[in-house]
Design an enzyme around this catalytic site. Sequence first.
Site, short mmCIF file in Angstrom:
data_model
loop_
_atom_site.label_atom_id
_atom_site.label_comp_id
_atom_site.label_asym_id
_atom_site.label_seq_id
_atom_site.Cartn_x
_atom_site.Cartn_y
_atom_site.Cartn_z
N CYS A 1 0.64 -0.17 6.75
CA CYS A 1 -0.25 0.37 5.79
C CYS A 1 -1.53 0.85 5.79
CB CYS A 1 -0.49 -0.80 4.54
SG CYS A 1 1.43 -1.16 3.90
N GLU B 1 0.84 -1.26 -0.01
CA GLU B 1 0.02 0.06 0.03
C GLU B 1 1.00 1.29 -0.08
OE1 GLU B 1 -0.37 -2.53 1.96
OE2 GLU B 1 -2.45 -3.16 1.95
N CYS C 1 -1.57 -4.42 6.68
CA CYS C 1 -0.85 -4.29 7.92
C CYS C 1 -1.34 -3.09 8.61
CB CYS C 1 0.42 -4.43 7.81
SG CYS C 1 1.61 -3.38 7.13
#
Length: 148
Positions: free
Chosen positions: A91, A61, A88
């Site tokens: 991100c 991302e 995560c």
Amino acid sequence: MEERMDDKKGLAIALEEARAGSAAGGIPFVCPSQIATARIRRDTVALVSSLAIALTQSQAEIAALENAGRQPAHVYRDATMYTTLSPCDMCSGACLLFGVKRVVMGENSTFVGGEELLRQRGVEVVNLGSRECEALMQAFVKEHPEIW
């Protein structure tokens, strides 16, 4: 969380890139947004900085946002971030920082990231429950447990 017709197209692009990245030795996790695409690389393992390794190898991302270049704020607010895997925490934070209002993931059964944080901050999070994304990631984890 409403699935839209273009979500399947966005995920199809993510899967195509993920397969290509996996074939090149990377992690089969990709994040195309409406403004840029990124795939995780595995060619920077020798980097000394653990943060640099994280940013170049497992934060798709963030890489997609980087690849988008400098854009007006409305571009990020109007974009959908497509990802083959649950984003995560790092991100998820980047999506919040850039003001991304919608994140569409392929699956979250192999990994659950910062989805709740995104929802708490008003981001629409859509899980498409893709068996293809799940199988791709499970195969990677089985073949490369030392990385994952």
